[in-house]
Design a protein around this motif. Structure first.
Motif, PDB file in Angstrom:
ATOM      1  N   SER A 144       0.870  -1.172   0.000  1.00 37.48           N
ATOM      2  CA  SER A 144       0.000   0.000   0.000  1.00 37.48           C
ATOM      3  C   SER A 144       0.913   1.231   0.000  1.00 37.48           C
ATOM      4  O   SER A 144       2.141   1.096  -0.061  1.00 37.48           O
ATOM      5  CB  SER A 144      -0.923  -0.004   1.221  1.00 37.48           C
ATOM      6  OG  SER A 144      -1.786   1.117   1.201  1.00 37.48           O
ATOM      7  N   VAL A 145       0.304   2.391   0.024  1.00 38.76           N
ATOM      8  CA  VAL A 145       1.074   3.634   0.124  1.00 38.76           C
ATOM      9  C   VAL A 145       0.525   4.427   1.298  1.00 38.76           C
ATOM     10  O   VAL A 145      -0.695   4.582   1.426  1.00 38.76           O
ATOM     11  CB  VAL A 145       0.978   4.471  -1.171  1.00 38.76           C
ATOM     12  CG1 VAL A 145       1.747   5.785  -1.010  1.00 38.76           C
ATOM     13  CG2 VAL A 145       1.491   3.683  -2.368  1.00 38.76           C
ATOM     14  N   GLN A 146       1.409   4.884   2.176  1.00 35.48           N
ATOM     15  CA  GLN A 146       1.003   5.732   3.288  1.00 35.48           C
ATOM     16  C   GLN A 146       0.916   7.161   2.770  1.00 35.48           C
ATOM     17  O   GLN A 146       1.937   7.799   2.526  1.00 35.48           O
ATOM     18  CB  GLN A 146       2.013   5.595   4.443  1.00 35.48           C
ATOM     19  CG  GLN A 146       1.660   6.401   5.681  1.00 35.48           C
ATOM     20  CD  GLN A 146       0.288   6.041   6.225  1.00 35.48           C
ATOM     21  OE1 GLN A 146      -0.127   4.875   6.204  1.00 35.48           O
ATOM     22  NE2 GLN A 146      -0.460   7.041   6.669  1.00 35.48           N
ATOM     23  N   ARG A 147      -0.321   7.659   2.593  1.00 39.89           N
ATOM     24  CA  ARG A 147      -0.512   8.954   1.922  1.00 39.89           C
ATOM     25  C   ARG A 147      -0.571  10.130   2.874  1.00 39.89           C
ATOM     26  O   ARG A 147      -0.507  11.271   2.446  1.00 39.89           O
ATOM     27  CB  ARG A 147      -1.807   8.914   1.108  1.00 39.89           C
ATOM     28  CG  ARG A 147      -1.824   7.878   0.003  1.00 39.89           C
ATOM     29  CD  ARG A 147      -1.179   8.380  -1.264  1.00 39.89           C
ATOM     30  NE  ARG A 147      -1.122   7.331  -2.274  1.00 39.89           N
ATOM     31  CZ  ARG A 147      -0.598   7.512  -3.492  1.00 39.89           C
ATOM     32  NH1 ARG A 147      -0.087   8.684  -3.822  1.00 39.89           N
ATOM     33  NH2 ARG A 147      -0.570   6.514  -4.350  1.00 39.89           N
ATOM     34  N   GLU A 157       9.670  15.977   9.598  1.00 42.15           N
ATOM     35  CA  GLU A 157       8.472  16.812   9.685  1.00 42.15           C
ATOM     36  C   GLU A 157       7.849  17.014   8.304  1.00 42.15           C
ATOM     37  O   GLU A 157       6.633  16.907   8.131  1.00 42.15           O
ATOM     38  CB  GLU A 157       8.846  18.164  10.321  1.00 42.15           C
ATOM     39  CG  GLU A 157       7.682  18.935  10.913  1.00 42.15           C
ATOM     40  CD  GLU A 157       6.884  18.122  11.918  1.00 42.15           C
ATOM     41  OE1 GLU A 157       5.638  18.109  11.786  1.00 42.15           O
ATOM     42  OE2 GLU A 157       7.480  17.488  12.825  1.00 42.15           O
ATOM     43  N   ALA A 158       8.704  17.307   7.315  1.00 39.64           N
ATOM     44  CA  ALA A 158       8.216  17.464   5.936  1.00 39.64           C
ATOM     45  C   ALA A 158       7.850  16.078   5.419  1.00 39.64           C
ATOM     46  O   ALA A 158       8.711  15.198   5.332  1.00 39.64           O
ATOM     47  CB  ALA A 158       9.302  18.087   5.072  1.00 39.64           C
ATOM     48  N   PHE A 159       6.572  15.883   5.094  1.00 42.87           N
ATOM     49  CA  PHE A 159       6.114  14.521   4.798  1.00 42.87           C
ATOM     50  C   PHE A 159       6.054  14.241   3.311  1.00 42.87           C
ATOM     51  O   PHE A 159       5.509  15.036   2.550  1.00 42.87           O
ATOM     52  CB  PHE A 159       4.741  14.286   5.420  1.00 42.87           C
ATOM     53  CG  PHE A 159       4.220  12.889   5.168  1.00 42.87           C
ATOM     54  CD1 PHE A 159       4.799  11.804   5.799  1.00 42.87           C
ATOM     55  CD2 PHE A 159       3.176  12.671   4.279  1.00 42.87           C
ATOM     56  CE1 PHE A 159       4.339  10.514   5.556  1.00 42.87           C
ATOM     57  CE2 PHE A 159       2.707  11.377   4.032  1.00 42.87           C
ATOM     58  CZ  PHE A 159       3.288  10.299   4.675  1.00 42.87           C
ATOM     59  N   LEU A 209      16.178   7.724   8.696  1.00 44.97           N
ATOM     60  CA  LEU A 209      14.791   8.118   8.974  1.00 44.97           C
ATOM     61  C   LEU A 209      14.814   9.074  10.163  1.00 44.97           C
ATOM     62  O   LEU A 209      15.010   8.650  11.297  1.00 44.97           O
ATOM     63  CB  LEU A 209      13.924   6.895   9.263  1.00 44.97           C
ATOM     64  CG  LEU A 209      12.443   7.246   9.434  1.00 44.97           C
ATOM     65  CD1 LEU A 209      11.797   7.593   8.101  1.00 44.97           C
ATOM     66  CD2 LEU A 209      11.681   6.099  10.088  1.00 44.97           C
ATOM     67  N   GLY A 210      14.638  10.344   9.876  1.00 41.13           N
ATOM     68  CA  GLY A 210      14.620  11.355  10.938  1.00 41.13           C
ATOM     69  C   GLY A 210      15.917  11.371  11.744  1.00 41.13           C
ATOM     70  O   GLY A 210      15.890  11.600  12.949  1.00 41.13           O
TER      71      GLY A 210
END
Lengths: 126, 380
Positions: A54-57, A69-71, A112-113
């Motif tokens: 799936s895609v986390q939108r 923070e910037a998604f 990741l972050g």
């Protein structure tokens, strides 16, 4: 770079996730459970195939999400690792419209972050 | 052992009610259910209730009256309401009580649920990397199912379209405006293949049911609806559940499959006997998968069933006649009891514009994290 968690994956050019094998039944799980008497730590296959995706939108709520923070939307999948186990993971480097069940993929480590985490990427990516 | 009857049903409309706590919505529903049954609070011999995010159910004794009644709080995720009903059912079945109350309510903040990994026995990194979302689970389970059984995106849209059609006919629903198929399919993508209109939203609401032994129901002169069974199961090996960092290669049945089989067996009826069904529809794909998991059709047949409108009101098996979670929203503690409420109304024949003609036997199914399923079968 700090890891997102200890004992989650091995580093190096061919990183591997660390799972646990039930010493009695042989059942493999991920991540490695705390109960080291019952489970022995094993390195899981570095390559697999997409079992579902799936895609986390939207940006997950923080906490607990610790990504930037910037998604940017990211792919997610269950990846089947040989005949051992199916693991849930982020995807990296796949075009969303090219995602499908059965695609081969391999484990990569990524930032990741500000911490090192894991994802699965297309086979051809280097 | 006594047969168990539902003699009173009450609901606080679902959606958003500013200025009213979740607990107050539960109290509202409890009073309505007792009024409907023609009983007063001091007559209730045992109560079961719960919420996920709106406090302890037993504190409602300060509003309903300090009668000393045993009041048991239930916390069972999305199956909280179903489990409260199970408790009340078991107490009457066992002869412990002749009159019992089951109540569920909730009030969630806007936006997606934000569960904490530790509450589900998982390490923190699962949430930190962004994999601790219920919506992802539904999308991932559904994508696999669609691939294996040939379910189209169009069919997902039709399920949502039906939900909003039905919701428009139910006084207690939240979404009262029909939404056309194109709008559903082209709305914002949330977790592919599921768009905004294919997901239910966290919401508010309260539901209560008064249960009685058959003897008590007769003495009260009630028109009873028989609760043939209330069955609840947790997950078997190899099932695919929410918040699973890994799955077994060897796949197994879902908790719904085993709960459903046990429920049909206990009630002495089969899927073909069911006139109306309320199935967990957290998103439109869940309703599709649950049609098969509950034994109503074979995997893949949903594509044809839904194209032919078989699950609409007026079809051969109307599903989610009040619009389900998609149109009512999901106040976790109340959701499973809403399904039973809707079935009671259907079996009484008082559902108005959404009435399923001649409904005699009704089925409800709630599913929730971390892999629990609760079924009821009602008969008039």
């Amino acid at each position: 770079m700090a890891k997102i968690a200890e004992n989650l994956f091995t580093a190096g050019p061919q990183p591997q996730l660390i799972g646990g094998r039930d010493r009695e039944t042989g059942r493999v799980v991920f991540p490695m459970p705390a109960d080291a008497d019952r489970f022995e730590a094993i390195a899981l296959p570095n390559e697999g195939t997409i079992w579902s995706w799936s895609v986390q939108r939207f940006r997950p709520k923080s906490p607990p999400y610790a990504g930037p923070e910037a998604f940017e939307p990211f792919g997610i999948a269950y990846v089947q690792l040989g005949d051992q186990v199916i693991v849930e993971t982020r995807l990296s480097g796949f075009a969303f419209d090219a995602l499908k069940v059965g695609l081969p993929c391999r484990l990569v480590l990524e930032d990741l972050g500000g911490r090192q985490s894991f994802a699965f990427a297309p086979m051809e990516a280097s | 052992m006594s047969d168990v009857c539902i003699i009173g049903a009450g609901i606080h409309p679902f959606g958003r009610t500013d200025g009213m706590s979740g607990l107050q919505q539960g109290v509202f529903a409890a009073r309505q259910a007792m009024g409907d049954a023609g009983v007063d609070w001091p007559e209730i011999e045992i109560a079961f209730g719960g919420s996920s995010a709106a406090g302890n159910a037993d504190t409602m004794v300060s509003e309903l009256g300090l009668t000393g009644v045993p009041f048991i709080n239930v916390a069972n995720g999305c199956a909280t309401g179903g489990s409260a009903l199970y408790g009340a059912y078991a107490a009457i079945k066992a002869g412990q009580a002749d009159l019992a109350l089951a109540v569920g309510f909730d009030k969630h903040p806007r936006g997606s649920f934000d569960p904490k990994p530790a509450d589900w026995g998982l390490p923190d990194w699962v949430g930190e990397v962004g994999l601790m979302l219920t919506t992802q689970f539904f999308a991932l389970k559904l994508r696999r199912y669609m691939e294996q059984h040939g379910i189209s995106v169009q069919t997902l849209g039709r399920v949502a379209e039906k939900a909003f059609e039905n919701g428009a006919l139910a006084p207690h629903s939240w979404r009262k405006t029909p939404v056309d198929l194109d709008t559903i399919l082209n709305s914002q993508m949330v977790n592919d293949p599921l768009t905004k209109f294919m997901f239910c939203s966290p919401a508010e609401g309260g539901v209560a049911l008064v249960l009685a032994s058959e003897k008590k129901a007769r003495a009260l002169g009630a028109v009873p609806v028989k609760l043939k069974t209330a069955t609840m199961r947790t997950r078997p090996p190899g099932s695919f559940e929410v918040f699973s960092p890994s799955l077994d290669i060897e796949r197994g049945p879902s908790p719904t499959v085993i709960a459903s089989k046990a429920a049909f067996e206990a009630a002495g009826v089969g899927p073909g006997d069911i006139d109306v069904a309320q199935l967990q529809d957290t998103e439109s794909g869940a309703e599709i998968m649950h049609m098969a998991e509950n034994g109503f059709c074979a995997d893949g047949d949903q594509e044809q069933w839904i194209a032919e409108g078989r699950t609409k009101i007026g079809g051969s098996l109307p599903v989610n006649t009040d619009g389900g979670c998609l149109a009512c929203g999901e106040p976790i503690g109340a959701s499973g009891l809403r399904q039973v409420y809707e079935n009671v109304i259907q079996l009484r024949g008082t559902a108005g514009a959404r009435q399923v003609a001649g409904a005699r036997t009704a089925y409800s199914h709630v599913y929730g994290a971390p892999g629990v399923s609760a079924i009821t079968i009602l008969q008039r």
